[in-house]
Design an enzyme around this catalytic site. Structure first.
Site, PDB file in Angstrom:
ATOM      1  N   ASP A 200       0.401  -0.984   7.976  1.00 19.13           N
ATOM      2  CA  ASP A 200       0.218   0.347   8.543  1.00 19.13           C
ATOM      3  C   ASP A 200       1.622   0.913   8.616  1.00 19.13           C
ATOM      4  O   ASP A 200       2.423   0.499   9.468  1.00 19.13           O
ATOM      5  CB  ASP A 200      -0.404   0.285   9.944  1.00 19.13           C
ATOM      6  CG  ASP A 200      -0.665   1.668  10.496  1.00 19.13           C
ATOM      7  OD1 ASP A 200       0.240   2.521  10.391  1.00 19.13           O
ATOM      8  OD2 ASP A 200      -1.754   1.918  11.033  1.00 19.13           O
ATOM      9  N   HIS A 201       1.954   1.836   7.710  1.00 19.92           N
ATOM     10  CA  HIS A 201       3.368   2.179   7.574  1.00 19.92           C
ATOM     11  C   HIS A 201       3.935   2.868   8.813  1.00 19.92           C
ATOM     12  O   HIS A 201       5.143   2.927   8.991  1.00 19.92           O
ATOM     13  CB  HIS A 201       3.632   2.990   6.292  1.00 19.92           C
ATOM     14  CG  HIS A 201       3.208   4.419   6.356  1.00 19.92           C
ATOM     15  ND1 HIS A 201       1.906   4.828   6.178  1.00 19.92           N
ATOM     16  CD2 HIS A 201       3.913   5.553   6.579  1.00 19.92           C
ATOM     17  CE1 HIS A 201       1.840   6.136   6.288  1.00 19.92           C
ATOM     18  NE2 HIS A 201       3.041   6.609   6.522  1.00 19.92           N
ATOM     19  N   LYS A 205       8.070   2.810  11.065  1.00 20.17           N
ATOM     20  CA  LYS A 205       8.929   3.960  11.407  1.00 20.17           C
ATOM     21  C   LYS A 205       9.842   3.564  12.563  1.00 20.17           C
ATOM     22  O   LYS A 205       9.395   2.945  13.534  1.00 20.17           O
ATOM     23  CB  LYS A 205       8.078   5.178  11.780  1.00 20.17           C
ATOM     24  CG  LYS A 205       7.323   5.758  10.571  1.00 20.17           C
ATOM     25  CD  LYS A 205       6.533   6.988  10.959  1.00 20.17           C
ATOM     26  CE  LYS A 205       5.588   7.428   9.849  1.00 20.17           C
ATOM     27  NZ  LYS A 205       6.192   8.165   8.770  1.00 20.17           N
ATOM     28  N   GLU A 239      -0.111  17.287  10.193  1.00 17.91           N
ATOM     29  CA  GLU A 239       0.520  17.440   8.873  1.00 17.91           C
ATOM     30  C   GLU A 239       0.400  18.894   8.431  1.00 17.91           C
ATOM     31  O   GLU A 239      -0.604  19.557   8.710  1.00 17.91           O
ATOM     32  CB  GLU A 239      -0.189  16.565   7.851  1.00 17.91           C
ATOM     33  CG  GLU A 239      -0.076  15.093   8.139  1.00 17.91           C
ATOM     34  CD  GLU A 239      -0.635  14.280   6.989  1.00 17.91           C
ATOM     35  OE1 GLU A 239       0.153  13.881   6.131  1.00 17.91           O
ATOM     36  OE2 GLU A 239      -1.863  14.076   6.942  1.00 17.91           O
ATOM     37  N   HIS A 263      -3.243   4.681  11.989  1.00 15.54           N
ATOM     38  CA  HIS A 263      -1.919   5.074  12.478  1.00 15.54           C
ATOM     39  C   HIS A 263      -1.949   5.486  13.958  1.00 15.54           C
ATOM     40  O   HIS A 263      -1.147   5.036  14.769  1.00 15.54           O
ATOM     41  CB  HIS A 263      -1.363   6.258  11.674  1.00 15.54           C
ATOM     42  CG  HIS A 263      -1.325   6.019  10.189  1.00 15.54           C
ATOM     43  ND1 HIS A 263      -1.020   4.802   9.652  1.00 15.54           N
ATOM     44  CD2 HIS A 263      -1.543   6.840   9.134  1.00 15.54           C
ATOM     45  CE1 HIS A 263      -1.047   4.897   8.320  1.00 15.54           C
ATOM     46  NE2 HIS A 263      -1.372   6.121   7.993  1.00 15.54           N
ATOM     47  N   LYS A 362      -4.855  17.822   8.818  1.00 11.52           N
ATOM     48  CA  LYS A 362      -4.069  18.359   7.706  1.00 11.52           C
ATOM     49  C   LYS A 362      -4.010  19.875   7.871  1.00 11.52           C
ATOM     50  O   LYS A 362      -4.824  20.473   8.568  1.00 11.52           O
ATOM     51  CB  LYS A 362      -4.732  17.991   6.375  1.00 11.52           C
ATOM     52  CG  LYS A 362      -4.759  16.473   6.133  1.00 11.52           C
ATOM     53  CD  LYS A 362      -4.496  16.117   4.701  1.00 11.52           C
ATOM     54  CE  LYS A 362      -4.508  14.616   4.472  1.00 11.52           C
ATOM     55  NZ  LYS A 362      -3.205  13.967   4.676  1.00 11.52           N
TER      56      LYS A 362
HETATM   57  P1  NDP Z   1      -3.530   5.383  -7.142  1.00 10.81           P
HETATM   58  O1  NDP Z   1      -4.790   6.171  -7.247  1.00 10.81           O
HETATM   59  O2  NDP Z   1      -2.286   5.975  -7.704  1.00 10.81           O
HETATM   60  O3  NDP Z   1      -3.860   3.964  -7.831  1.00 10.81           O
HETATM   61  C1  NDP Z   1      -2.886   2.955  -8.038  1.00 10.81           C
HETATM   62  C2  NDP Z   1      -3.183   2.280  -9.357  1.00 10.81           C
HETATM   63  O4  NDP Z   1      -4.408   1.557  -9.260  1.00 10.81           O
HETATM   64  C3  NDP Z   1      -3.371   3.250 -10.505  1.00 10.81           C
HETATM   65  O5  NDP Z   1      -2.132   3.573 -11.085  1.00 10.81           O
HETATM   66  C4  NDP Z   1      -4.264   2.483 -11.430  1.00 10.81           C
HETATM   67  O6  NDP Z   1      -3.468   1.586 -12.209  1.00 10.81           O
HETATM   68  C5  NDP Z   1      -5.108   1.646 -10.500  1.00 10.81           C
HETATM   69  N1  NDP Z   1      -6.402   2.305 -10.252  1.00 10.81           N
HETATM   70  C6  NDP Z   1      -6.639   3.607  -9.979  1.00 10.81           C
HETATM   71  N2  NDP Z   1      -7.948   3.831  -9.790  1.00 10.81           N
HETATM   72  C7  NDP Z   1      -8.557   2.659  -9.953  1.00 10.81           C
HETATM   73  C8  NDP Z   1      -9.898   2.235  -9.883  1.00 10.81           C
HETATM   74  N3  NDP Z   1     -10.893   3.088  -9.604  1.00 10.81           N
HETATM   75  N4  NDP Z   1     -10.180   0.942 -10.095  1.00 10.81           N
HETATM   76  C9  NDP Z   1      -9.191   0.076 -10.357  1.00 10.81           C
HETATM   77  N5  NDP Z   1      -7.895   0.425 -10.446  1.00 10.81           N
HETATM   78  C10 NDP Z   1      -7.575   1.687 -10.233  1.00 10.81           C
HETATM   79  O7  NDP Z   1      -3.352   4.951  -5.632  1.00 10.81           O
HETATM   80  P2  NDP Z   1      -2.087   5.124  -4.689  1.00 10.81           P
HETATM   81  O8  NDP Z   1      -0.917   4.527  -5.370  1.00 10.81           O
HETATM   82  O9  NDP Z   1      -2.030   6.505  -4.189  1.00 10.81           O
HETATM   83  O10 NDP Z   1      -2.526   4.236  -3.450  1.00 10.81           O
HETATM   84  C11 NDP Z   1      -2.560   2.840  -3.528  1.00 10.81           C
HETATM   85  C12 NDP Z   1      -2.989   2.289  -2.184  1.00 10.81           C
HETATM   86  O11 NDP Z   1      -2.036   2.678  -1.209  1.00 10.81           O
HETATM   87  C13 NDP Z   1      -4.338   2.819  -1.703  1.00 10.81           C
HETATM   88  O12 NDP Z   1      -5.000   1.797  -1.022  1.00 10.81           O
HETATM   89  C14 NDP Z   1      -3.953   3.936  -0.736  1.00 10.81           C
HETATM   90  O13 NDP Z   1      -4.941   4.138   0.246  1.00 10.81           O
HETATM   91  C15 NDP Z   1      -2.673   3.383  -0.136  1.00 10.81           C
HETATM   92  N6  NDP Z   1      -1.779   4.427   0.356  1.00 10.81           N
HETATM   93  C16 NDP Z   1      -1.326   5.395  -0.489  1.00 10.81           C
HETATM   94  C17 NDP Z   1      -0.476   6.378  -0.027  1.00 10.81           C
HETATM   95  C18 NDP Z   1       0.078   7.414  -0.946  1.00 10.81           C
HETATM   96  O14 NDP Z   1       0.819   8.265  -0.461  1.00 10.81           O
HETATM   97  N7  NDP Z   1      -0.237   7.396  -2.236  1.00 10.81           N
HETATM   98  C19 NDP Z   1      -0.037   6.420   1.401  1.00 10.81           C
HETATM   99  C20 NDP Z   1      -0.532   5.320   2.183  1.00 10.81           C
HETATM  100  C21 NDP Z   1      -1.373   4.371   1.662  1.00 10.81           C
HETATM  101  P3  NDP Z   1      -3.982   1.003 -13.600  1.00 10.81           P
HETATM  102  O15 NDP Z   1      -4.943   1.990 -14.186  1.00 10.81           O
HETATM  103  O16 NDP Z   1      -2.712   0.850 -14.374  1.00 10.81           O
HETATM  104  O17 NDP Z   1      -4.610  -0.291 -13.253  1.00 10.81           O
HETATM  105  C1  BG6 Z   2      -1.260   8.086   4.851  1.00 12.67           C
HETATM  106  C2  BG6 Z   2      -2.461   8.981   4.665  1.00 12.67           C
HETATM  107  O1  BG6 Z   2      -1.640   6.850   5.373  1.00 12.67           O
HETATM  108  O2  BG6 Z   2      -0.366   8.706   5.747  1.00 12.67           O
HETATM  109  C3  BG6 Z   2      -2.048  10.356   4.182  1.00 12.67           C
HETATM  110  O3  BG6 Z   2      -3.335   8.392   3.715  1.00 12.67           O
HETATM  111  C4  BG6 Z   2      -1.006  10.946   5.096  1.00 12.67           C
HETATM  112  O4  BG6 Z   2      -3.176  11.216   4.106  1.00 12.67           O
HETATM  113  C5  BG6 Z   2       0.122   9.963   5.311  1.00 12.67           C
HETATM  114  O5  BG6 Z   2      -0.520  12.132   4.492  1.00 12.67           O
HETATM  115  C6  BG6 Z   2       1.080  10.469   6.369  1.00 12.67           C
HETATM  116  O6  BG6 Z   2       2.195   9.634   6.442  1.00 12.67           O
HETATM  117  P1  BG6 Z   2       3.579  10.186   6.980  1.00 12.67           P
HETATM  118  O7  BG6 Z   2       4.460   8.978   6.984  1.00 12.67           O
HETATM  119  O8  BG6 Z   2       4.012  11.255   6.003  1.00 12.67           O
HETATM  120  O9  BG6 Z   2       3.312  10.744   8.326  1.00 12.67           O
END
Ligand code: NDP
Ligand code: BG6
Length: 513
Positions: A200-201, A205, A239, A263, A362
């Protein structure tokens, strides 16, 4: 880099906190989180000399990519998202130990190739190293990846020594109580709890970590930290951004799952828990779980403890923005809330009768996360105005988690002059002023802690379940109600009327942070 040249938060760290030789494997390496947070975190740890001398980074994903293409993707990510500029020499130290393995997330043959690749790196190094698997994919493949790590033997590498494998699991950890229990079972069938780091990022912080220091390293707060002196606690995680390009994910999540259940509840737990017996991970997590279990089930329905809403068109930064229902990838009749407000009652000796108000949304007026402790009003006998009206503000202690990290205390003060008139003033402390800016990002701290084996800033399995136990009935009631009871608020505002009414019913009002 000399220790004295480091950011004050990091000085002395490497003297005390050494990670063993490590290979970090990122599942979902072509994704958004990897580029925006994980690669920059690794790079900044390298710049601060906090990576172990023997460090390898392996990207894993379905996208076919030669090693060099992954190194380029990583360098581009650092250029775009790192808090430090890309320094070619620093990056080269990491890049020459960076590689990529292509494969599916439920493909035993590909997991076998990953295992062979890690064995080869270990041979190249000439000594053992721990593997830290970072699951950064959409949640639909968390369980298959964990099972793959079990079946391939990767989870059991170095099972009998300190280099035993570890896994970091991204959020959301489940989407309700049943799915979180099922995911816990899968995880625990492969890993022991000591190997598991549910992220849980918010816990990474600086200001969130400082909450424990403020509470337990200052003698003045503890005597006041209870129902005798505190009237209410307000926690805001607002946000300015909208749903952006994440509509597909957000439609399945909503504010309660995305922000409140994880969070915001971590902020509640750290604010309200009892003093732990030590700063050991288990001692802190035990207290958090006790606190979460003391929260009363929420009253649903009109006049109850929950409110939800979606943003409508409005103005952000002086520019018009669309409403949630007009955003890309959002159903025209979407039932997903972009704002949730909750009133919690904690049924224990310290907090009985003190409402904890939480809100997250949001497209709110501005980006701000804060915890505000509202103290009871002083007795109004001495400082009434000429008409006998009571005119003193309640003292408020607020922890500003972001942006402009700091703390402030509102006190009543005499306005200089011959008359005795009072005015509330703010005493402010700002991290940037005292310690300088460029604070390490949460993900740097968390990746480092997982490498070292410190689970304090991660969620234990029972903690995740305790929070889901509270919110699953809300999610079920909202799913049943559809759009009925869904409020709206203009983008750029402080939220919907239904949330204001929830507080007004208690004689309270939301703060304007
Ligand atoms: P993405 O949608 O960018 O997916 C990450 C990678 O997973 C993709 O590049 C793809 O790689 C693979 N992927 C995408 N969709 C699928 C699918 N349906 N089935 C299998 N593989 C898939 O996700 P994020 O990087 O945004 O998020 C990753 C995790 O981090 C999630 O659990 C998210 O909730 C969490 N998270 C994300 C945040 C953010 O700001 N992005 C913030 C906090 C948490 P490939 O096709 O090469 O396998
Ligand atoms: C993530 C949520 O966990 O936290 C996003 O999936 C949200 O929707 C983000 O924007 C907020 O993080 P921060 O660190 O920017 O407050």
């Amino acid at each position: 880099m000399a220790d004295s040249d480091r950011h004050p938060f990091l000085q002395g760290l490497s003297n005390h906190r050494g990670a063993p030789p490590t290979v970090v494997v990122i599942f979902g390496a072509s994704g958004d989180l990897t580029a925006r947070k994980l690669i920059p975190a690794v790079y900044n740890l390298a710049c601060d000399n906090l990576l172990p001398a023997d460090f390898f980074l392996v990207g894993y994903g379905r996208t076919p990519m030669p090693h060099d293409a992954f190194r380029k993707l990583a360098a581009d990510a650092i250029r775009e998202f790192s808090r430090r500029e890309l320094d070619d020499a620093e990056w080269e130290r990491v890049a020459r130990h960076t590689s990529y393995v292509a494969g599916g997330y439920d493909d035993p043959e590909a997991f076998g190739r990953l295992a062979t690749h890690i064995d080869d790196l270990e041979k190249q190094l000439g000594r053992g190293m721990q593997a830290l698997f970072y699951v950064s994919t959409p949640p639909s493949v968390f369980a298959p990846i964990v099972r793959g790590l079990g079946a391939s033997g990767l989870a059991a590498r170095h099972a009998n020594d300190p280099l035993h494998s570890k896994v970091i699991i991204e959020k959301p950890f489940g989407r309700d109580l049943a799915s979180a229990e099922a995911l816990n079972q899968t995880v625990q069938s492969v890993f022991s709890e000591r190997q598991v780091y549910r992220i849980d990022h918010y816990l990474g912080k600086e200001t969130v970590q400082d909450l424990l220091v403020q509470r337990f390293a200052n003698a003045i707060f503890e005597p006041l930290w209870n129902r005798n002196f505190i009237r209410s606690v307000q926690i805001t995680v607002a946000e300015e951004v909208g749903v952006g390009t994440r509509g597909g994910y957000y439609e399945q999540a909503g504010a309660l799952r995305d922000m409140i259940q994880n969070h915001t509840m971590q902020l509640v737990a750290l604010t309200a828990m009892e003093p732990p017996v030590s700063l050991e991970a288990e001692a802190i997590r035990d207290e958090k779980v006790k606190l979460l279990r003391a929260i009363q089930p929420l009253e649903l329905g009109p006049g109850g403890d929950v409110a939800r809403a979606q943003y409508a068109t409005g103005m952000i930064g002086g520019r018009p923005v669309p409403g949630y229902l007009e955003e890309h990838g959002i159903a025209a009749d979407s039932k997903t809330e972009t704002y949730a407000a909750i009133r919690l009652s904690i049924n224990n000796w310290r907090w009985q009768g003190v409402p904890f108000y939480l809100r997250s949304g949001k497209r709110m007026a501005r980006r701000v996360s804060e915890i505000a402790i509202n103290f009871k009003r002083p007795p109004g006998t001495l400082f009434n105005d000429d008409d006998g009206r009571f005119d003193l503000a309640a003292n408020t202690l607020s922890f500003q988690i972001q942006p402009d990290e700091g703390m402030s205390l509102v006190l009543n003060t005499k306005i200089p002059g011959l008359e005795t008139r009072t005015q509330p003033v703010k005493m402010n402390f700002r991290y940037a002023t005292t310690f300088g800016s460029n604070t390490p990002e949460a993900y740097e701290r968390l990746v480092l802690d997982a490498m070292i084996g410190d689970g304090t800033l991660f969620i234990r399995g029972d903690e995740a379940l305790a929070s889901w136990r509270l919110y699953t009935p809300v999610l079920e009631a909202w799913a049943k109600a559809g759009r009925e009871g869904m409020g709206t608020y203009a983008a750029g505002s402080w939220g919907p009327k239904c949330a204001d009414e929830m507080l007004a019913a208690q004689g309270d009002a939301w703060r304007q942070p």
